[in-house]
Design a protein around this motif. Structure first.
Motif, PDB file in Angstrom:
ATOM      1  N   ARG A 203       0.856  -1.189   0.000  1.00 42.50           N
ATOM      2  CA  ARG A 203       0.000   0.000   0.000  1.00 42.50           C
ATOM      3  C   ARG A 203       0.888   1.234   0.000  1.00 42.50           C
ATOM      4  O   ARG A 203       1.780   1.354   0.854  1.00 42.50           O
ATOM      5  N   HIS A 204       0.628   2.142  -0.907  1.00 41.48           N
ATOM      6  CA  HIS A 204       1.491   3.313  -1.023  1.00 41.48           C
ATOM      7  C   HIS A 204       0.655   4.559  -1.271  1.00 41.48           C
ATOM      8  O   HIS A 204      -0.470   4.498  -1.775  1.00 41.48           O
ATOM      9  N   ARG A 205       1.219   5.696  -0.913  1.00 35.34           N
ATOM     10  CA  ARG A 205       0.534   6.979  -1.071  1.00 35.34           C
ATOM     11  C   ARG A 205       1.272   7.803  -2.125  1.00 35.34           C
ATOM     12  O   ARG A 205       2.484   8.002  -2.051  1.00 35.34           O
TER      13      ARG A 205
ATOM     14  N   GLY B 241      -2.583   4.052  -3.440  1.00 37.80           N
ATOM     15  CA  GLY B 241      -2.741   2.871  -4.270  1.00 37.80           C
ATOM     16  C   GLY B 241      -2.315   1.599  -3.580  1.00 37.80           C
ATOM     17  O   GLY B 241      -1.770   1.608  -2.463  1.00 37.80           O
ATOM     18  N   LYS B 242      -2.573   0.477  -4.257  1.00 41.92           N
ATOM     19  CA  LYS B 242      -2.175  -0.847  -3.775  1.00 41.92           C
ATOM     20  C   LYS B 242      -1.614  -1.638  -4.956  1.00 41.92           C
ATOM     21  O   LYS B 242      -2.241  -1.710  -6.017  1.00 41.92           O
ATOM     22  N   LEU B 243      -0.456  -2.196  -4.754  1.00 47.83           N
ATOM     23  CA  LEU B 243       0.153  -3.076  -5.737  1.00 47.83           C
ATOM     24  C   LEU B 243       0.059  -4.498  -5.204  1.00 47.83           C
ATOM     25  O   LEU B 243       0.566  -4.795  -4.112  1.00 47.83           O
ATOM     26  N   THR B 244      -0.593  -5.387  -5.963  1.00 48.68           N
ATOM     27  CA  THR B 244      -0.823  -6.763  -5.508  1.00 48.68           C
ATOM     28  C   THR B 244      -0.190  -7.737  -6.487  1.00 48.68           C
ATOM     29  O   THR B 244      -0.390  -7.634  -7.702  1.00 48.68           O
TER      30      THR B 244
ATOM     31  N   HIS C 271     -16.953  13.224  -3.856  1.00 46.05           N
ATOM     32  CA  HIS C 271     -16.654  12.372  -5.005  1.00 46.05           C
ATOM     33  C   HIS C 271     -15.316  11.662  -4.825  1.00 46.05           C
ATOM     34  O   HIS C 271     -14.349  12.249  -4.334  1.00 46.05           O
ATOM     35  N   GLN C 272     -15.307  10.403  -5.232  1.00 49.18           N
ATOM     36  CA  GLN C 272     -14.071   9.629  -5.221  1.00 49.18           C
ATOM     37  C   GLN C 272     -14.071   8.683  -6.418  1.00 49.18           C
ATOM     38  O   GLN C 272     -15.119   8.264  -6.899  1.00 49.18           O
ATOM     39  N   VAL C 273     -12.878   8.374  -6.883  1.00 42.49           N
ATOM     40  CA  VAL C 273     -12.715   7.536  -8.065  1.00 42.49           C
ATOM     41  C   VAL C 273     -11.738   6.415  -7.737  1.00 42.49           C
ATOM     42  O   VAL C 273     -10.690   6.646  -7.121  1.00 42.49           O
ATOM     43  N   GLN C 274     -12.098   5.211  -8.138  1.00 41.87           N
ATOM     44  CA  GLN C 274     -11.216   4.053  -8.021  1.00 41.87           C
ATOM     45  C   GLN C 274     -10.913   3.525  -9.413  1.00 41.87           C
ATOM     46  O   GLN C 274     -11.734   3.634 -10.320  1.00 41.87           O
ATOM     47  N   GLY C 275      -9.755   2.950  -9.554  1.00 43.20           N
ATOM     48  CA  GLY C 275      -9.401   2.355 -10.829  1.00 43.20           C
ATOM     49  C   GLY C 275      -8.282   1.355 -10.658  1.00 43.20           C
ATOM     50  O   GLY C 275      -7.616   1.304  -9.615  1.00 43.20           O
ATOM     51  N   GLY C 276      -8.089   0.539 -11.660  1.00 46.60           N
ATOM     52  CA  GLY C 276      -7.034  -0.456 -11.572  1.00 46.60           C
ATOM     53  C   GLY C 276      -6.677  -1.026 -12.919  1.00 46.60           C
ATOM     54  O   GLY C 276      -7.475  -0.979 -13.873  1.00 46.60           O
ATOM     55  N   LEU C 277      -5.474  -1.560 -13.002  1.00 46.85           N
ATOM     56  CA  LEU C 277      -4.979  -2.205 -14.207  1.00 46.85           C
ATOM     57  C   LEU C 277      -4.291  -3.492 -13.795  1.00 46.85           C
ATOM     58  O   LEU C 277      -3.457  -3.486 -12.873  1.00 46.85           O
ATOM     59  N   GLY C 278      -4.643  -4.604 -14.444  1.00 45.92           N
ATOM     60  CA  GLY C 278      -4.102  -5.891 -14.034  1.00 45.92           C
ATOM     61  C   GLY C 278      -3.748  -6.788 -15.201  1.00 45.92           C
ATOM     62  O   GLY C 278      -4.242  -6.609 -16.325  1.00 45.92           O
ATOM     63  N   TRP C 279      -2.891  -7.748 -14.918  1.00 42.51           N
ATOM     64  CA  TRP C 279      -2.458  -8.740 -15.910  1.00 42.51           C
ATOM     65  C   TRP C 279      -2.436 -10.091 -15.213  1.00 42.51           C
ATOM     66  O   TRP C 279      -1.894 -10.229 -14.113  1.00 42.51           O
TER      67      TRP C 279
ATOM     68  N   GLY D   7      -0.543 -13.259 -11.271  1.00 46.67           N
ATOM     69  CA  GLY D   7      -1.201 -11.990 -11.528  1.00 46.67           C
ATOM     70  C   GLY D   7      -0.509 -10.819 -10.876  1.00 46.67           C
ATOM     71  O   GLY D   7       0.185 -10.958  -9.854  1.00 46.67           O
ATOM     72  N   ILE D   8      -0.680  -9.663 -11.465  1.00 46.67           N
ATOM     73  CA  ILE D   8      -0.209  -8.398 -10.901  1.00 46.67           C
ATOM     74  C   ILE D   8      -1.281  -7.350 -11.156  1.00 46.67           C
ATOM     75  O   ILE D   8      -1.874  -7.310 -12.234  1.00 46.67           O
ATOM     76  N   GLU D   9      -1.574  -6.539 -10.166  1.00 48.79           N
ATOM     77  CA  GLU D   9      -2.586  -5.500 -10.310  1.00 48.79           C
ATOM     78  C   GLU D   9      -2.194  -4.273  -9.509  1.00 48.79           C
ATOM     79  O   GLU D   9      -1.763  -4.384  -8.352  1.00 48.79           O
ATOM     80  N   GLU D  10      -2.333  -3.145 -10.119  1.00 49.35           N
ATOM     81  CA  GLU D  10      -2.167  -1.858  -9.444  1.00 49.35           C
ATOM     82  C   GLU D  10      -3.526  -1.175  -9.397  1.00 49.35           C
ATOM     83  O   GLU D  10      -4.178  -0.977 -10.439  1.00 49.35           O
ATOM     84  N   SER D  11      -3.983  -0.852  -8.194  1.00 50.24           N
ATOM     85  CA  SER D  11      -5.261  -0.163  -8.035  1.00 50.24           C
ATOM     86  C   SER D  11      -5.029   1.173  -7.339  1.00 50.24           C
ATOM     87  O   SER D  11      -4.130   1.311  -6.497  1.00 50.24           O
ATOM     88  N   LEU D  12      -5.828   2.158  -7.705  1.00 52.09           N
ATOM     89  CA  LEU D  12      -5.688   3.517  -7.186  1.00 52.09           C
ATOM     90  C   LEU D  12      -7.015   4.000  -6.635  1.00 52.09           C
ATOM     91  O   LEU D  12      -8.090   3.634  -7.130  1.00 52.09           O
TER      92      LEU D  12
END
Length: 749
Positions: free
Chosen positions: A312-314, A321-324, A371-379, A358-363
């Motif tokens: 978990r990083h700021r 965000g979170k890198l998993t 208002h808040q926005v979440q998003g992520g990109l994974g493989w 798998g690897i995923e970065e979510s923000l």
């Protein structure tokens, strides 16, 4: 039908409100003195991939706390699922996954995402796994259940919903040192169960948690309790007696399971973990003597390993965000084999392996207060092997193409081991808006790019309206897709017995051939949820849903396969045919109360109605299989001075169709329960049943650190059946276990 039940729901609300008025406010407040404060009405959940209260997510969510898990004696995930509204659970009915179940009409674990701390722990390549004693929950802080399609957040297979087991961060402990639990139990039918869990805060930034369990049971000798269904009959193949009844083996049906869990926390930023769960059952599970040999060595053993890390990083004041990273592998023991009426009662070896990396970065971006926005990109990268009907065990030291096997009873037909490799690129975004104190909304979409099945876009739209402290209204529309698993698209099963036709072709029977041209199933679902809390410790929830599955993957006949050397007669395959829809209503309630100065209680229950139809491409709509149209589940925990407790639980369901349209033609098989009317086609179904379980606890042993539990399952020794099995020749109604008891000592330190 479901809309007509709304007046009944309102009537039940009124009755619950009247009951809630019984205890005084002073009595209710005293519940907090009994360490029940974690049963608050709106617990924190992670259903939207962030920590929020249950009232802030538009999904229908149920949360079970550590105290509820303990008091209701949920030893494993199967026990918990069985108590959920809208869930039909058939135990010990299918060898490859043991327990078969449906969630709001969706069949099987390959439509339900199973997670541990947000990490998938199911079959890595998307197939079925046992959901049974192997998924023990000794380490659970809480268990969250999200109903309905959730693919916009969790990806493929999140069709029926998501189950997430949450464990503790050891660094959050108030003091350094180790705490934990240990348990040992003995019971009827040779049942033995042990587990342990300990969590230690080493320093302010370092915490470690470890645990494990081991379980085994001979289970009931069903041939003694259901002698008509388990008579020692001839074992026949293609009309030829292979095993005379007089020489048949004794019935057996034992199971074994185990798990290991470890978690390392470096403060809040970094978590790493390992989880293994294993399950053993006989490959004859769910079969009568006419269909299988009860060979103790014919074991189906699945082992699932998952290793993961999350950082978990700021990235800014309002952006974190979170890198998993995770890697998982499931493997069936290469020594696993079947010995049944499909393979001449010989040995047909099976091997299954699935891997996922798998690897995923979510923000998460807090745009402003509203208002808040979440998003992520994974493989994700996958590999799978699906081999069955092999003449010898799979050699794990060789590749699938180097096994060098041939079909028995042929001049050397090569056995090709089905295997595949594929990957998936995913991206999602979700916008949450708090328009006022009463109104919020969610809008999200997920894109998956599958290397085999192409692109899929799945939206998610939800609204939450909270007019006051006692009412919460939710509406959610979601779509999901389920890519066919390698077991469905690749697996080939069948047998040659040496027979030839007039042209010298070798005849293959009981074949199911692979289909690499399957399309994904697509799901659309709408749910409406109303949560009502007329008193501080009374929760009432109503969930109305409608879902439809298109491009349904089903067993279907295919054309004979004829070559100059072989003839596969009347084979089957998996194909996309028809559709399935269901609409239903689940009503659930929970009330915590106090009687006088010595007694406290927790009363819960649910009532479920569902109407569904399935069309497998033949133009005829049938009732969806393995689903009871009506269910009632009730339970209560009564506790005296924190020293004794009693928890009775009752489950009742109406008849359940097993998906068959005619009784078995084989006279050696037990008879099926089939009926027909002039206006409806023949339907084979399993009669409904009411089952009572009882759990007694003697607390305050060993200075209050130990509890002695007596758990009695099926107290009334009800002889009942579940709709189980698959194919045209297997069991129609699977006999369920008779009365079973277990004596367990839990120790907390």
């Amino acid at each position: 039908m479901a809309l007509r039940l709304i007046p009944l729901a309102l009537a039940l609300c009124y009755c619950a409100k009247a009951l809630a008025a019984a205890p005084s406010l002073e009595d209710v407040q005293q519940l907090l003195d009994l360490s029940l404060e974690d049963l608050i009405a709106t617990p924190v959940v992670t259903a939207s991939r962030q920590s929020e209260t249950r009232d802030q997510t538009p999904a229908h969510v149920m949360v079970f706390t550590r105290e509820q898990i303990r008091q209701r004696r949920y030893q494993n995930l199967a026990d918990l699922l069985e108590d959920l509204p809208g869930v039909n659970f058939q135990r010990g009915t299918k060898s490859s996954q043991f327990n078969q179940f449906t969630v709001q009409g969706y069949l099987g674990p390959n439509k339900l995402v199973l997670m541990l701390d947000g990490i998938r722990i199911g079959q890595p390549s998307g197939g079925n796994i046992p959901v049974a004693e192997n998924l023990a929950i000794y380490h659970a802080k809480q268990v969250e259940v999200v109903f309905g399609p959730a693919a916009a957040l969790y990806g493929a297979d999140a069709v029926a919903g998501v189950v997430n087991i949450i464990t503790d961060n050891a660094t959050n402990a108030t003091a350094n040192g180790a705490t934990g639990t240990a348990s040992v139990g003995l019971g009827r039918f040779g049942s033995r169960d042990t587990s342990f869990f300990t969590s230690a805060k080493i320093s302010e930034r370092l915490g470690i948690s470890v645990g494990g369990h081991s379980q085994r049971s001979d289970r009931a000798p069903l041939d003694e309790f259901y002698p008509d269904d388990f008579q020692k009959v001839d074992g026949q193949f293609n009309g030829r007696t292979v095993l005379p009844a007089a020489t048949r083996e004794a019935y057996t049906g034992g199971i074994r399971s185990s798990s290991v869990f470890a978690r390392l926390d470096l403060g809040e930023p970094l978590t790493a973990g390992f989880y293994r769960h294993r399950f053993n059952s006989l490959t004859s599970t769910g079969d009568p003597y006419a269909m299988a040999r009860y060979d103790r060595a014919a074991q189906w053993q699945t082992t699932n390993d998952t290793v993961y890390a999350r950082y978990r990083h700021r990235l800014g004041e309002n952006l974190h965000g979170k890198l998993t990273l995770d890697h998982a592998q499931m493997q069936v023991d290469p020594r696993a084999y079947y010995s049944n009426a499909y393979n001449d009662f010989g040995r047909g070896y099976s091997y299954v392996q699935g891997k996922r990396t798998g690897i995923e970065e979510s923000l998460h971006w807090q745009v402003n207060e509203r208002h808040q926005v979440q998003g992520g990109l994974g493989w994700q990268e996958y590999t799978a092997i699906e081999a069955a009907s092999m003449p010898q065990p799979y050699n794990t030291d060789l590749s699938p193409t180097d096994q060098g096997m041939v079909y028995p009873n042929t001049p050397g037909f090569r056995f090709d081991t089905p295997h595949t490799r594929f990957h998936n690129l995913s991206a999602y975004v979700q916008w949450q808006a708090q328009w006022s104190e009463q109104l919020s909304s969610v809008a999200g979409v997920r894109l998956d790019r599958h290397s085999v099945y192409g692109s899929s876009v799945n939206p998610r739209l939800g609204v939450v309206f909270v007019p006051n402290k006692t009412h919460v209204f939710k509406a959610l529309y979601g779509q999901a897709f389920r890519a066919p698993s390698p077991e469905e698209s690749l697996s080939t099963i069948g047998h040659f017995d040496g027979r030839q036709d007039a042209d010298g072709r070798y005849i293959g029977t009981n074949f199911r051939v692979g289909n690499e041209h399957l399309e994904p199933e697509t799901v659309r679902s709408l749910s409406l949820t109303w949560d009502w809390r007329p008193a501080q410790h009374l929760n009432f929830s109503t969930n109305l849903y409608h879902s439809r599955i298109s491009h349904l993957v089903v067993n279907m006949p295919t054309a004979d396969v004829i070559t100059p050397q072989m003839w596969l007669q009347k084979p089957e395959t998996k194909g996309n045919a028809g559709y399935q829809f269901q609409r239903g209503l689940d009503i659930s309630a929970q009330w915590r109360f106090r009687w006088g100065r010595n007694w406290t209680g927790d009363l819960w229950g649910s009532a479920s109605w569902i109407h569904g139809r399935i069309n497998t491409g033949n133009g005829i709509e049938w009732q969806i299989p393995y689903v009871a149209s009506r269910q009632l589940k009730l339970g209560t925990t009564l506790r005296w001075r924190d020293q004794w407790s009693i928890t009775p639980k009752l489950r009742w369901s109406s008849s359940t169709t097993n998906g068959r349209t005619k009784a078995p033609a084989n006279p050696l098989l037990p008879a099926a329960h089939c009926s027909s009317t002039p206006s409806a086609p023949t339907r084979c179904s399993t009669p409904g049943a009411a089952v009572l379980d009882l759990h007694l606890g003697w607390h305050q042993l060993l200075d209050g650190k130990a509890t002695l539990w007596l758990d009695v399952t099926n107290v009334l020794d009800k002889r009942y059946y579940a709709a189980g099995g698959g194919g045209s020749m297997t069991f129609w109604d699977m006999p369920q276990q008779p009365r079973r008891w277990m004596l367990t000592l839990d120790y907390r330190f």
